[in-house]
Design an enzyme around this catalytic site. Structure first.
Site, PDB file in Angstrom:
ATOM      1  N   HIS A1010     -39.826 -53.851  18.838  1.00 19.94           N
ATOM      2  CA  HIS A1010     -38.411 -53.499  18.673  1.00 19.94           C
ATOM      3  C   HIS A1010     -37.876 -54.030  17.343  1.00 19.94           C
ATOM      4  O   HIS A1010     -37.292 -53.285  16.557  1.00 19.94           O
ATOM      5  CB  HIS A1010     -37.615 -54.074  19.844  1.00 19.94           C
ATOM      6  CG  HIS A1010     -36.148 -53.767  19.797  1.00 19.94           C
ATOM      7  ND1 HIS A1010     -35.572 -52.793  20.573  1.00 19.94           N
ATOM      8  CD2 HIS A1010     -35.156 -54.291  19.049  1.00 19.94           C
ATOM      9  CE1 HIS A1010     -34.276 -52.738  20.306  1.00 19.94           C
ATOM     10  NE2 HIS A1010     -33.989 -53.648  19.390  1.00 19.94           N
ATOM     11  N   GLU A1011     -38.096 -55.294  17.099  1.00 20.99           N
ATOM     12  CA  GLU A1011     -37.514 -55.881  15.889  1.00 20.99           C
ATOM     13  C   GLU A1011     -38.151 -55.306  14.625  1.00 20.99           C
ATOM     14  O   GLU A1011     -37.468 -55.089  13.625  1.00 20.99           O
ATOM     15  CB  GLU A1011     -37.636 -57.411  15.929  1.00 20.99           C
ATOM     16  CG  GLU A1011     -36.980 -58.083  17.137  1.00 20.99           C
ATOM     17  CD  GLU A1011     -35.542 -57.653  17.376  1.00 20.99           C
ATOM     18  OE1 GLU A1011     -34.868 -57.244  16.414  1.00 20.99           O
ATOM     19  OE2 GLU A1011     -35.097 -57.693  18.540  1.00 20.99           O
ATOM     20  N   HIS A1014     -36.771 -51.997  13.675  1.00 25.99           N
ATOM     21  CA  HIS A1014     -35.476 -52.111  13.001  1.00 25.99           C
ATOM     22  C   HIS A1014     -35.604 -52.181  11.483  1.00 25.99           C
ATOM     23  O   HIS A1014     -34.649 -51.920  10.759  1.00 25.99           O
ATOM     24  CB  HIS A1014     -34.752 -53.383  13.459  1.00 25.99           C
ATOM     25  CG  HIS A1014     -33.860 -53.181  14.635  1.00 25.99           C
ATOM     26  ND1 HIS A1014     -32.960 -52.150  14.736  1.00 25.99           N
ATOM     27  CD2 HIS A1014     -33.703 -53.914  15.771  1.00 25.99           C
ATOM     28  CE1 HIS A1014     -32.292 -52.250  15.874  1.00 25.99           C
ATOM     29  NE2 HIS A1014     -32.727 -53.307  16.530  1.00 25.99           N
ATOM     30  N   GLU A1033     -29.823 -49.039  17.484  1.00 26.38           N
ATOM     31  CA  GLU A1033     -30.441 -49.649  18.668  1.00 26.38           C
ATOM     32  C   GLU A1033     -31.146 -48.659  19.582  1.00 26.38           C
ATOM     33  O   GLU A1033     -32.226 -48.935  20.092  1.00 26.38           O
ATOM     34  CB  GLU A1033     -29.392 -50.433  19.455  1.00 26.38           C
ATOM     35  CG  GLU A1033     -28.836 -51.623  18.702  1.00 26.38           C
ATOM     36  CD  GLU A1033     -29.909 -52.611  18.279  1.00 26.38           C
ATOM     37  OE1 GLU A1033     -31.009 -52.589  18.844  1.00 26.38           O
ATOM     38  OE2 GLU A1033     -29.624 -53.401  17.356  1.00 26.38           O
TER      39      GLU A1033
HETATM   40 ZN   LIG Z   1     -32.303 -54.029  18.364  1.00 19.10          ZN
END
Ligand SMILES: [Zn+2]
Length: 1424
Positions: A1010-1011, A1014, A1033
């Site tokens: 997830h990170e 980003h 997100e």
């Molecule tokens: Zn996030």
């Protein structure tokens, strides 16, 4: 005993809870059985309590018993007390417990009772409930040298009402003589839900005696009872039976006798007398309990100068037990209360049960009518003592606010009983344990006496009370006399005795309303007030409220709580001027006391109920709650546990106000509550309060709604645009320097519209105004007029200039400032840990989330204001510093000895919220990718194995698919203790430490993915404003599942997306309060609360990402994403940018969609809700194909989906049939854009299933015939459905069945279809939804049992299959664990009635946790 807790915890199942209190809980299915036997007084625990049981949760057998009781009452009234012609003095009890299923868990025993005859009688009456007496061997002997037997004629038993065994003698007993009665008996089937006495006895609290207890059990187990073991002996016959002999007890009531048999371990505490007694498996979870127990007992002993009279005190945690039970020397608790999974324990429950060792056990109520002497006084001591031990929470205030409100809520009803309750028949005894009356009101009477007498006198009086009455039983006069003597001895000049002042409160129901009216008359310069049975006149109310506003700190929290509570209640009764009423909620806007908010949360509904426009009032209260939450959250005070509790409370309350309960059931259920009260009343309540409206006409108080003064201006003007920041920060990471920091920021900007002010963000940074410099591009200084700050709302620093800035010119603004580090992850924060050498080590990090960069340096803190950053960090030379970019050089600090300054490279263009700094004793662990490092404290570099392996793969998979290389020269993955989730700072991602370095070297792949995702979605291409935060997100969450599946190929992450993300999203959306994915941001608080709402932005947003992916297919989708990133890199976007790039890719790929991506998707992002598609076979044929109607309607969680919301979506229809079962084909077969359409489908007797692999965001319903065909196919072991569709069928059906939209016969079949399901994802979905089947069932218990069987079988099948088939290990293990957990959940002692509510609770907890993470500006949601 803590029956009140039983009620609180299991309100629907109060009766069952009490039944369980008595004897046995058997842990079946494990190696150990254990059994606890608590001889709670029969009347208490054998009689159901219809008055306190709400709803229909009473179990069937309890209902039957109530019926029996009612009949019995009419024929046998009042004759249920023991005759008192004989008085017991000692019991010898010998019990053998057959803790063995083969022996049916029976027990047998012999009890010998020594008693004195005080009045000649030829019958002996004793309590016995369902025990089989070996009558032939009952012996009654004179206790003298003769030992003469007394003849017994016969026995009679009455088990329905008084529960007496009457022994008829052939001759009379003689007054003054002593006898010994021996009764052999046995009991059968110690079931957890039926109560039986363990031994015949004189079971009234006043009939105290000593007890010698002997327990027989097999050698597998140990026995524990009230007193220490003296010796054990092995019985040769029967073999393997051990007899344990125990010391004789002190004089005590029979209900305090307790026995436990089982496989238990005693965990010692620092008090050699006390132990925590738990099963072996949880001994390591008793940390808190082992600390609390000695502390509580010590407080009681020293404050009351009365030693605990027994040689030992065990605190036993029992699985399945409810609440607590204060057996002398052997207290029982629910296991969870003393050994929670995190080692915590319930301080209040332990304090409650331990206090009982004095109030209740040492000195006992003579009869249950004065049970408040046991329970009320214990409740008082609970909060009194708990506060002495845990000073972080104002327990005593809680007693005077929350508890008092509940008590008053009870007393407010005309049906309220006095605290000294009438006991006319056995089931009246249940009233003696009424939570609100006896516990809460009783505890508050204790508190009232405490304030009347003062702490010293009260304690002195209690000492006397215990000394005079120890080992005896009492009435309330005993207490009042002891307290009164103490008051007199202390010279307290009360005009009335304690009894005169208090007994009207204990013997009369209700509570008084005191009216205070300013008469306007003056006497001797003092105002004369008229005080009547606290309401005030309007002028006085306004003065109080004004004073609260100006000098809140002068009011104690309890008084503020009382003002709010009284005010709101009286307003509801129209006893206060409506303009005054409006002011009460406003008082809460800046309120930070937990106690006040606890009270407010319970009473604010009255303001809504009272308002003419309930919706407007609800909105107003929502804003007030949000503002309060915002204030607490942003407070730079050290976050105390009380603050955290308050934040939790406010968040829950906020959620509550926003949930469906707010608009529908919240108000209406409270309305129903009020209506009921008003119905019940026989006369006008207003009359009861004997109130006179103030006749005088008064000026309406100058009431200004504070909310109106709040400006909506919280967005930055766009007149100046920053391009670069030099940020120089020196951090004093040192407790001796108070964790302060100071710095200078140079901001280079361009003026794009003439202006004479500069507005930028600053939150709580102290600016050295004299040294703020503004220079133009030639280096000329411009004059600054003054600075203004708004730290409450917009968080602006405004710099007013003497001359305006000129369009097109460049400037440099220099601001020197200082600030304090936060102790929680917000802004620049610090944390600590204990290092290898045992010393405390400190570290600091940033957590900007969305809006906290402004707390580290003044800046233009909106995502669209991207700029470059050159950062330097000054710090003590013992630490290292890290930032987004690589280090250039380190040089000694010119002014601070031992300090150095680290200079970092200039960053690429990026938003302020992803700037980051870390300072500490950290080590960089290299990975295969020379750019990437795992950054952790030195001590745990050995635990980074998984993270080191994962991160190169993740980044590589992304670069390969996005076709844009990661643009920074390095990427550190830092783990920080105390952090939550992860934060995607460019080049320096921060994670909760055990997310990347947990004990076995494990890391959380989803979190890492997830990170890292980003770095593109969010950092490279950023949402233009937080209303489209889903572009950061939601899309990142989608990429997480897509990419994690490539990194760990053993686990089908995309299936998880179709189950977990979809369903959480759909659940969120089926509420009428759901927001659209493009969220409104109307005020600063909305940024966290809306733009980072877990279920909406992450789950539903991720699910929408999945929908687009399925629509376009892998190739076209990725081509579109590549364009999107390439076109908008280092810029910000709105969703049109994404849709356009994807649409172009779709056209280039020749997908032939009839609508554009924007046309198909934006209704799903801009409209709230989830559609329900209903498919109906018309029975009509066209060209040999069946004609189906397909219609859509928003699905809301209301019965029959009856509502007025006519939202429509463009729905892409896909389907598969038995003759064409291609679920992989997700190309649109039709577009449902209107409310309804028809489609033709080939195949006559085919099943047809819509929404291939759940590629569309909607639920599907069918006509009954079509449902039946689907279920027939599904039950067929060789069914062709993919897991995602099976999960969808089960989830959709259970939801739709609950809403009454599917034929009940179809619904009944749904759980059965799970019988042969072995897919983790199907079960994940099923576990989330099965409670709905119970909720809709006519017979909930039967349905629960059915589901249990299905789960049992699935678990069995799964574990058997382990050996036969090769399933991916991890998945398989997860499925087994899921089924085991679920089974455990279903088998909990109260599953039958609380499963549904528990399930709700679990889900709420999850949401709460998510919100907690959110609020700390973690841009990442929970990844489990
Ligand atoms: Zn996030």
């Amino acid at each position: 005993m803590d029956c009140q807790r039983v009620l609180e915890r299991f309100p629907e199942n109060a009766t069952a809870g009490r039944w369980a209190l008595l004897p046995t809980i058997l842990r079946m299915g494990s190696r150990t059985h254990w059994q606890s036997i608590s001889l709670t007084p029969l009347p208490l625990c054998s009689i159901p309590m219809p008055k306190t049981v709400k709803g229909t949760g009473i179990m069937h057998f309890a209902k039957a018993l109530i019926g029996a009781l009612l009949i019995a009452v009419s024929t046998n009234a009042q004759n249920f007390r023991l005759p008192l012609n004989v008085i017991p003095s000692h019991y010898d009890i010998e019990v053998q417990v057959k803790l063995d299923p083969a022996e049916d868990f029976t027990f047998s025993g012999i009890v010998s009772i020594n008693f004195t005859c005080v009045e000649a009688t030829d019958t002996v009456v004793i309590h016995n409930y369902n025990l089989t007496v070996d009558e032939a061997n009952v012996v009654l002997q004179a206790r003298d040298e003769s030992g003469t037997s007394v003849g017994i004629d016969r026995h009679e038993y009455e088990w329905d009402y008084a529960k007496f065994q009457t022994i008829f003698l052939t001759e009379s007993l003689v007054a003054g003589h002593d006898y010994r009665l021996t009764i052999p008996y046995s009991g059968t089937h110690l079931e957890p839900t039926s109560s039986r006495a363990l031994y015949p006895c004189f079971d009234e609290p006043g009939l105290k005696a000593t007890f010698s207890i002997t327990v027989g059990h097999t050698n597998k187990y140990q026995a524990f009872t009230n007193m220490p073991l003296t010796s054990s002996a092995v019985d040769p016959d029967p073999p393997n039976i051990i007899w344990d002999y125990h010391e004789t007890t002190v004089v005590m009531s029979p209900y305090l006798v307790a026995i436990i048999v089982g496989d238990f371990t005693r965990v010692p505490t620092s008090d050699p007398r006390q132990f925590i007694l738990v099963r072996d498996e949880v001994t390591n979870l008793t940390g808190d309990a082992a600390v609390f127990a000695p502390a509580i007992l010590n407080e009681m002993e020293t404050r009351l100068s009365t030693p605990f009279p027994l040689p030992k005190l065990d605190h036993a945690g029992l699985v399945g037990f409810s609440g607590g039970m204060e057996n002398y020397g052997l207290i029982f608790y629910n296991e969870d209360e003393v050994a929670r999974s995190d080692g915590s324990a319930s301080l209040t429950l332990m304090a409650h049960e331990t206090s009982h060792m004095w109030t209740g056990n040492l000195v006992t109520c003579q009869w249950w009518d004065v049970a408040w002497l046991n329970e009320g006084m214990t409740h008082f001591f609970t909060y009194f003592i708990a506060e002495k031990i845990d000073r972080k929470f104002p327990y005593f205030d809680k007693l005077g606010t929350e508890m008092m409100d509940k008590a008053m809520g009870y007393d407010f009803k005309p049906s309220a009983l006095p605290m000294v309750i009438p006991i006319i028949q056995p089931n009246d005894i249940s009233n003696a344990f009424g939570g609100d009356l006896i516990y809460k009101r009783g505890g508050n009477i204790g508190r009232m006496m405490y304030y009347l007498l003062g702490e010293e006198v009260l304690i002195e009086g209690m000492k006397n009370y215990f000394a005079d009455n120890q080992f005896k039983s009492v009435t309330e006069e005993h207490l009042f006399t002891a307290l009164n003597n103490a008051a007199e001895a202390a010279g307290l000049e009360l005009e009335y005795s304690v009894s005169e002042l208090i007994s009207p409160f204990t013997n009369q129901a209700g509570y008084p309303l005191v009216n205070v009216t300013n008469t306007g008359v003056k006497e001797d310069g003092k105002s004369v007030y008229k005080v009547s049975q606290v309401n005030y006149d309007t002028v006085t109310w306004n003065k109080i409220l004004d004073a609260l506003k100006v000098s809140r700190k002068t009011f104690p929290n309890t008084n503020v709580a009382a003002i709010i509570s009284d005010g709101l209640q009286l307003c509801r009764l129209n006893l206060v001027d409506p303009d005054v009423c409006k002011r009460f909620p406003e008082k809460l806007r800046n309120e930070r006391s937990l106690i006040v908010w606890l009270t407010a949360a319970k009473n604010l509904h009255t303001a809504i109920a009272n308002a003419a426009d309930t919706t407007a009032e609800l909105t107003r209260i929502k804003k007030i709650v949000k503002k309060a939450e915002f204030n607490v959250m942003r407070s730079r005070e050290v976050m105390t546990p009380e603050h955290e509790s308050l934040l939790d409370l406010l968040r829950n309350f906020s959620k509550h106000l926003e949930g469906p309960n707010a608009t529908r059931s919240y108000i209406s259920s409270h309305e129903a509550f009020w209506d009921k009260i008003f119905e019940d009343k026989e006369q006008d309540l207003k009359m009861q309060f004997s109130h006179h409206k103030i006749g005088t006409v008064l000026e309406t108080a100058a009431y200004r709604e504070e909310s109106e003064t709040i400006s909506q201006e919280f967005r930055l003007p766009t007149k100046i645009i920053p391009s670069h920041y030099d940020v120089d920060i020196v951090a004093k990471l040192d407790p001796d320097e108070n964790f302060t920091f100071f710095g200078t920021v140079d901001i280079f900007f361009t003026c794009v519209e003439a202006t004479d002010s500069i507005i930028l963000h600053n939150w709580l940074l102290l600016v050295d105004e004299a040294n703020v410099l503004l220079q133009d591009q030639s280096g000329n200084l411009l004059n600054i007029d003054h600075h203004e700050y708004d730290w409450d709302y917009a968080e602006f620093q405004k710099i007013f200039l003497v001359d305006p800035l000129e369009l097109g010119n460049n400037y440099k603004l220099t601001i020197p400032y200082a600030g304090n580090m936060s102790s929680v992850p917000s802004g620049l924060w610090y944390g600590s840990y204990v290092g290898d050498q045992g010393s405390v080590e400190y570290f600091a990090g940033t957590q900007h989330g969305t809006v906290s960069t402004r707390a580290v340096f003044p800046c233009f803190d909106e995502p669209a204001f991207k700029a470059t950053f050159r950062i330097s960090v000054g710090h003590h030379s013992k630490y290292s510093a890290f930032s987004n970019m690589p280090l250039v050089e380190t040089i000694p600090h010119p002014d601070l000895s031992d300090y150095v300054t680290d200079y970092f490279e200039i960053s690429p263009v990026m938003s302020t919220y992803i700037v980051a700094i870390v300072i500490g004793d950290y080590t960089r662990v290299p990975t295969d990718d020379p750019k990437q490092f795992v950054l952790v404290r030195d001590e745990i570099t050995g635990l980074t194995g998984d993270a080191v392996n994962y991160v190169p793969d993740i980044l590589r998979e992304m670069e390969a698919r996005f076709l844009i290389p990661y643009p920074l020269p390095k990427l550190d993955h830092a783990g920080l203790i105390g952090f939550g989730g992860g934060m995607e700072n460019y080049g320096l991602i921060l994670y909760v430490e055990d997310g990347i370095a947990s004990e076995e070297g494990k890391a959380n792949l989803e979190l890492l993915t997830h990170e890292i995702a980003h770095m593109w979605a969010g950092n490279l291409v950023t949402c233009e404003w937080w209303d489209v935060s889903w572009l950061n997100e939601g899309m990142t969450e989608f990429f997480t599942f897509l990419i994690a599946g490539f990194v760990d190929t053993t686990y089908p992450y995309m299936d998880l997306l179709a189950t977990r993300l979809m369903e959480v999203g759909m659940d969120y959306d089926s509420d009428s309060s759901a927001l659209p994915l493009v969220v409104p941001i109307n005020e600063p608080a909305d940024i966290d609360q809306n733009a980072f709402n877990g279920p909406l932005i992450y789950y539903r947003g991720g699910a929408i990402g999945g929908v687009i992916y399925q629509l376009l297919g892998d190739q076209a989708f990725l081509a579109g994403i590549q364009t999107y990133f390439a076109q908008h890199m280092f810029q910000t976007v709105r969703e049109e940018d994404l849709f356009l790039a994807l649409n172009t890719a779709a056209e280039e790929a020749g997908l032939g969609l009839e609508y554009s991506v924007a046309d198909l998707i934006s209704p799903f992002t801009n409209q709230a809700g989830v559609p329900l598609v209903t498919v109906t076979n018309t029975g009509v044929k066209e060209n040999g194909k069946s004609v189906y109607t397909v219609s859509q309607r928003r699905l809301l969680n209301v019965m029959n989906n009856e509502h007025n919301d006519d939202t429509l979506w463009p729905i892409v229809l896909t389907w598969a049939t038995s003759s064409a079962p291609d679920f992989e084909d997700k190309t649109p077969k039709a577009y449902l854009t209107e409310a309804s359409m028809t489609v033709t489908i080939a195949g006559d007797d085919d099943w047809v299933l819509f929404n291939n692999k759940r590629s569309g965001y909607y639920r599907v319903n069918y006509d009954t015939v079509t449902w039946t065909k689907i279920l027939d196919a599904l039950e067929n072991a060789g069914n062709p459905f993919p897991d995602t569709n099976i999960a969808a069928v089960i989830s959709d059906a259970l939801e739709l069945c609950l809403l009454g939209l599917v034929d009940p016969d179809v619904c009944d079949r749904i759980p059965n279809t799970l019988g042969n399901q072995t897919s983790l994802f199907v079960w994940i979905s099923a576990v989330r939804n099965l409670h709905k089947s119970i909720a809709r069932a006519a017979d909930e218990v039967a349905e629960l049992n059915r589901i249990k069987e299905i789960v049992n079988r699935a678990e069995f099948d799964t574990s058997m299959r382990t050996r036969k088939e090769s399933m991916p290990d991890d998945q398989h293990k997860k499925l087994l664990n899921l089924l085991k957990d679920f089974k455990h959940h279903l088998e909990g002692s109260n599953a039958a009635n609380t499963f549904i509510s528990l399930d709700e609770e679990l889900r709420n907890k999850r949401l709460q946790q998510q919100q907690k993470d959110m609020i700390r500006r973690i841009s990442h949601d929970e990844h489990s």
